[in-house]
Every structure is written in C-alpha cells, then in structure tokens.
Design an enzyme around this catalytic site. Sequence first.
Site, PDB file in Angstrom:
ATOM      1  N   ASP A 235      -6.794  -0.989   5.605  1.00  0.00           N
ATOM      2  CA  ASP A 235      -6.547  -2.088   4.683  1.00  0.00           C
ATOM      3  C   ASP A 235      -7.031  -3.429   5.207  1.00  0.00           C
ATOM      4  O   ASP A 235      -6.748  -4.448   4.594  1.00  0.00           O
ATOM      5  CB  ASP A 235      -5.043  -2.207   4.401  1.00  0.00           C
ATOM      6  CG  ASP A 235      -4.440  -0.876   4.037  1.00  0.00           C
ATOM      7  OD1 ASP A 235      -5.151  -0.099   3.395  1.00  0.00           O
ATOM      8  OD2 ASP A 235      -3.293  -0.620   4.400  1.00  0.00           O
TER       9      ASP A 235
ATOM     10  N   ASP B 164       0.863  -1.164   0.000  1.00  0.00           N
ATOM     11  CA  ASP B 164       0.000   0.000   0.000  1.00  0.00           C
ATOM     12  C   ASP B 164       0.908   1.225   0.000  1.00  0.00           C
ATOM     13  O   ASP B 164       2.011   1.172   0.545  1.00  0.00           O
ATOM     14  CB  ASP B 164      -0.874  -0.032   1.253  1.00  0.00           C
ATOM     15  CG  ASP B 164      -1.916   1.056   1.217  1.00  0.00           C
ATOM     16  OD1 ASP B 164      -2.589   1.181   0.182  1.00  0.00           O
ATOM     17  OD2 ASP B 164      -2.042   1.790   2.212  1.00  0.00           O
TER      18      ASP B 164
ATOM     19  N   ASP C 163      -1.399  -0.691   6.568  1.00  0.00           N
ATOM     20  CA  ASP C 163      -1.327  -0.193   7.942  1.00  0.00           C
ATOM     21  C   ASP C 163      -2.268  -0.941   8.888  1.00  0.00           C
ATOM     22  O   ASP C 163      -2.252  -0.716  10.082  1.00  0.00           O
ATOM     23  CB  ASP C 163      -1.612   1.311   7.993  1.00  0.00           C
ATOM     24  CG  ASP C 163      -2.993   1.645   7.458  1.00  0.00           C
ATOM     25  OD1 ASP C 163      -3.809   0.721   7.311  1.00  0.00           O
ATOM     26  OD2 ASP C 163      -3.262   2.822   7.189  1.00  0.00           O
TER      27      ASP C 163
END
Lengths: 156, 708
Positions: free
Chosen positions: B591, B376, B587
């Site tokens: 997510d 991410d 994190d």
Amino acid sequence: MNHLLATDLISAAPLWRTIDQPMALKALVASLGVALIAWELWWFLGRHGGGVAAREGEAGLQEITITVDGGYAPSRIKVMAGRPLRLSFHRIDPSGCVAQVIFPDFHKTLDLPLDATTSLEIPPTAAGFYPFHCGMNMVRGVLEVVDQNATSASRS
Amino acid sequence: MSSSSPSPSCCHVQATAELADGMERELARERTLLRRKVSVAALLTALVMLSSLPHMLWGGHHSFLPPWFTSPWTQLLLTTPVLFGCGRDFFTGAISAFRQHSADMNTLVAAGTGIAWLTSLFTTLFPQVLIAEGLPADVYYESAAVILTLVLLGRLLEARARGQTSEAIRRLLQLQPPTARVLREGQPVEIPVSLVVVGDLVRVRPGEKVPTDGVVSEGSSWVEESMLTGEPTPVAKAAGDAVIGASMNRNGSFSFRVSRVGPDTVLAQIVNLVRQAQSSRTRVQRLADQVVGWFVPVVIALAISAFVVWFLISGNPVLAMLFLVSVLVIACPCALGLATPTSIMVASGKGAENGLIFRSAEALETAGKLRTIVLDKTGTLTRGQPEVTDFERLPGGALPANTLLALTAALESRSEHPLAEAITTYARSKLTSVHSQLIDRELPAVEGFESVAGRGVQGSIGGQQVRVGTPRWFEELGINTATLTPLVERLEVAARSVAVVVVDGRMEGCFGVADPLKPTSAAAVAALGRLGLQVLMLSGDARRTAEVVAAQVGIERVIAEVRPADKASVIRKLQEQGEGPVAMVGDGINDAPALAQADVGIAMGTGTDVAIAASDITLISSNLAGVPAAIELSRAAMTNIRQNLVFAFAYNVAGIPIAAGLLFPLTGWLLSPMIAGAAMAFSSVSVVSNALRLRRFQPAPLPGAASG
C-alpha cells in the site's frame, strides 16, 4: 516607593503627581525615545551582513563551526545547494536552553554537551531557508542554502 | 570471527543512552545550581524587602528597625549580589545575544531589573535631584530583587517540568538489559549487549528481558511486548517466531538467533523515530515561531513608548520608569516558544508507550483533523494469512485432480500474492497426502510466467497454457463463465475470495480462500465511527466478498475490485471529492503509494518492522485498536497545543497593555513591576504544566470490550 493601587499612591505619597516639565525637555525625551526605538528595531530586526559562508572541505563537503554562546555565532550561514554539509557546534554557554539544537526541516535534534564540539551532517539539500533553534526556541539561526548555478550566473 | 571486531555502529542504543544520561546529568546540575541561586536570592531579597518595609508602610518614620538597616545604601549592598551574582546569567546572556543582533528573555529580564537598579543607584547617589523636583527620593531595589528572584524560581520550576517531558524516551532507553547470555563455543557467556553480533545464539531464562532482536531457534515461552507494541496480552513464541529486544520473557526459556543489533533493532528505531518527531514542527508552530522572532524587539519598543508617553502626560520620570520596567518584565516570549514543542514532546512519547509511532509533528496535527479513514482489507481488517477452504472441480474439466493441483501449485508458487501463497500451500499439502512420492519432487517447470495485476497469473507448463485468476478476468478474456456463476456467488456470500484455474481456455477448478478477521477489527471500526470518522474499506476482492467482510466489521462504504496500483488514485479521488483529510491504513508494503498519497498514512506493523518509510504513523502491533487510539491522542495533543497558544498569546496581549498603564486612566490599575515579574515567571511554568497533563492520556476502551 511602590504601591499596587493608584489610590494608595495618591493618598500616601506625591509619586503620582504631575510635574511641569519644560517644553524643550519633553521634546528632547520624545525625540530621544523615538530615535532609541528606531535604532533598537534596526539593530535587532534589520539585516546585518549576508551571513557567513561555509568553507570548502574534502570531497565537496562544506564545513562550518558555530559557537554557541548566548546565540549562534555565526547565526546566518550560507551554503551551496546540492552539496553535503557538516555543521560543528561548539557550546560554551552553560544555560540549559541551548543544550539542544533543533533543525525542524530535517527532523533532527542534536544534543550539545557543554564545552565540547558536536557535529551534524546534513545531506545535499535544495535551495531555501532552513531555520534552526535551541530547545526552547529562543536562540535562533538560519541555514541559507543557495543554488550554485544561480549564484555563479549572477556573478558572471 | 566478527565478534572480535564489533562494528563501530553497534553501540548506538548504548551511545544514545549514555548521551541521554549525560544530558540528564547536565539538567540535574542545572537544577542544583538554580536551586542554590534561588535560595541565596530569596534570602537576600527577603532582607531587602524588610529593609524597605518602613518606607512602604510608614513613609520611613517610626521604624523599629535601626536606621542603618533601612538606608538605601544597605539595600544597594543587598540587591547588587542578587542581580549580578545569582542573576549573572541573565546579564551575560543578554549581552552576548545583543552582540549577535538578537534579543530574548534574558534581554527583557536584564533590561527591566537593570533599569530599576540604575534608577535607584542614581537616587542613592543624588537624592537631592529628586527632592528638588518635589518627588520622594525613593529607591526600587526591592523591585529589582523580587523580579529577579521570581524569574529564577520560574526557571527552576520550568527546568523541573521540562525534565519530565522526555520521560517516555528515557523509559524506553532503560528497557534494554545491559547484558546478554551468548553461547560461544557451546558455552553460555554473559557479555555486554553492545558486543552481541548478528548470528549469535542467545539464551533467555524465565523472567529475563530479551536483549536484542532475533528469531527463536529452540524452546518456547510467552513474551510480554506491551512496553513496545502497546499490545496488552503476552505473545506465544516458539521456534521460528521473531522476538523483539527489550520485551519481557515470562515463564519459559528459549534460545534465539540474533538478527539485528544496535541501531537496527526495533527499540533503537522507535527511539530514533520518536526523537525525529519531537524535533519536527507543526504548521501552528511556524506561526508562533515567526511571532517569537520579532516579539522581543517590539516589546522593547512598546516599553520605550510607554516611558515617553507617561513622561509627556505627567512629566514624572519615576512613574514613567515604573511603567517601562513593568512592560519589560511582563512580556513572556518563552511561553510562546514553549507552547507547541512541549506538547509534541509529551504526546509523541505517550504514543510510543502505546505502540504508536508518529513520524512528525505534522502527522500528529493532521491526524487530529481527519474526516475520512480508508482501511485496507487484507492484513489490516483481516489477519492477512488466507487459507483455502473450498476446492471445486468444474463441469467440463478434463484433467485429473492431481495434475490440476500440480499445475496450479507450479504456477502459483511463482507469485507473491498472499492468495497465491495460500493456494500453493493447499495444493502441496493435497499432493503430498495423495502421492507421497511427490513430497520432494520438483513441481513442473513454468515458461513465460506473467502476473496480471489485480487479475491473476499465467504461464505455460508442458505446452499447456495455464491461468489462475479472478472470475472477472476470464469474463474479460471472453470465456463463458455462466456455469461458474452460482458457485462463485455461493463462495462470495460466505466472504471467500475466488480463484479459477483455466487450462487451455477450459475452466478446470475453482478455489475459495478465506482470510479470517482480526478479533478487534469490528470494535476498532466502531470506535472510529464513534470518533466521527467516515470509515471506508478498500479491497482488491470481488464486490460481493468485500461487502460481506465489510458488513461483518460494520463498514458501510466499500470500494472493491481495486488493483494495487489504483489504490493511490482512489485516495486522490476521495481527497478531490472534498472528503479530506483522508487517512489510509495499510500494511505499508503493497500500500506504500496509497499511504503516501493519503494525508495521513498509517502502517500496521508486524512488530518487527518499525521504519515503514511511506507512513506518517506506524503502529508497532498489528492490532487495529491502535488507529482510534492514535487519532484520540492526536486530538488531545492538538487541543493541548491550542490551549497553550491561546494562553500564551492572551497572556501577552492582555498583560502588556495593563503593564503599560493603558487601563490606569480608566480604572486606576497600576501594575507593580513585582507583580508583573511574578506573572511572567509563572506563565511558562503553566504552559509546561499544561503540556504535562497529556501524560495522563489513556485511549478510550474499545466499544465491544466494554459491553463484553
């Protein structure tokens, strides 16, 4: 007498020698051996009893005490699905191997102090087989969680 | 106050430590007891061997030893205490296991030595029976004694090695200092850590350990957190920063307000998670478990078969008995049972030392097989603390700058998006510097606030409809964004995220927000590439912005403009395309669904939140270097497990036929029961020792770090 190499055996002693045994004795030894194997496999691998059911405690809590002495007694425990369970392990076996009991499906390890009772609470679980074993994976037991509805249906 | 009645759960870490101490003591007791048994058994066995020596070497003639010493009766007298004194546990264990319809190591050892002893006893009592058959009236006491002594020695070595497998957890538990200096009624009092409660003010002096988790209220210092996070450099702490219990204060002194105690602390959670992982099992182990279940009964069946077959071939009961004993004692189910759990124990402990928390053995197993890894962008590659770098008025805008900023701040302050936070902070700071009277004034009220995921936010303020969002959103809404294009392009090429403010359908202003990269991101991405992984970047940003950021860290494949809710389906698509197993690094908060969907979900920690539910692996530090380290460790652990299993299986598969005399007709190899006993005793020792090699694991240094 006992040697590492067959050549020694043959030269030094009549240990490695053929003895003519009567046919009847050979047949007896063979059949006894086969019977012993069959019995031993049945004893260790066969199913012996359907497991011990946990008793009903307060507020739907199921309870059972398991004695740890060379094995788990009982080692096959039958409980109802969807209900909390408390397992109490009473360890009287001093061998270090059984000082831990591991429930891999619940990611739980329980340390069992010697000559004491240690409890583990297991939240309501879905039906299925949940094995548990000692720290070295040699002493084993299984938690058989059965669906209440299925059991009552089969009973009626 | 609650200090007088500490909650019963507050002593968790201490209780765990005490319990661990108790287990430690018990292990030590077991080792002492074993050592004593081994010495006694070794002494007696040496005498038995000496006593049987003349028979072995010279067939019992011309001996320098007195005849009474070499008599079978003396050997019986010496061997019996070895078997039923030192080796008592094998026999009682075997009997109680037998009653439970189970068979284990003890069964094999007890049966093997017991049979050798019984046969010898028969020969001692009735030697004429054997002599009548034309066989020497030999006894095999020394075999029984030697086997038992070797097995005991093997147990001792193994108990020693096993004590070292949980060393990492023990070290973690010892990190917490026993006492804390708490301010009570203005006075510093030193009290046991277990009595500290949430809200207490704790003083930490230079060189002391931080006793529990909290937030610095006064003072500042550098704190070393490496033992918990694996992060090598000390971290600066000042008022408002979180400190972790068990970390080491360097030079300054500070006070902190306790935020977590007992089982809620980071340390307690780490210990708990590592223990959980250590008690889970891998898919490989399930196979080994099934084998172990029927292993011993099958070995017994093989041993009986060996006896029957050799009796039928040779008609020689003594020879057949020797094969029977060899098969029983060479089989080693222990090596099979120990192969996986010991490696998992060592590897997960090693992970914890490096700030990598594996939640299960399966996570360790899958992480070693990964082919694709999705990172991410925000908070993983970047710091996750975006800042506004550009603010541009747009042609056609009608509002004065301050009004626009106030409207934007009012709307954005309602959103929890990190970009919105950056914009709010920026707008507030501009407003205060221009109009000092605005400092404490409430921002205008927002009605009908609505957040459109991945697009922006809207609401009505004083009758005006205000929207803040991505240029793409306004395109979709049918607003002419042609004038915006060159500006957006310029910002995006500079890796800025762009937010446009639209009031009543009129484009008013445009923000460029930058989120700086973490210093180790590029090196970590390179390390992942070196591990042979396909690296992808996932971002909600505009394609151009995302591509610029990706290029900076060296990622080629970018999936941009993904709304938070769609992240999980992106992972699913990758899995369906056969790029799996796929790992997702995020994190752990926004997510969570993507982490759960991925084969391995890796959550980047903030140092204070360890138990991120959706993740399979949690990195305690926010350093991306932990990801390649975790994958390397997983690979090392799986290689180790494979070695152990191959060794344990191969050992049994090769050893049992040799012991059964299968090779005897071909090669003349006859395995002495004593050699079989020695081989068995050392097979599990070697499995545990191999697992302990993992303790030397060190993650490879990042590529960038080496070249400078």
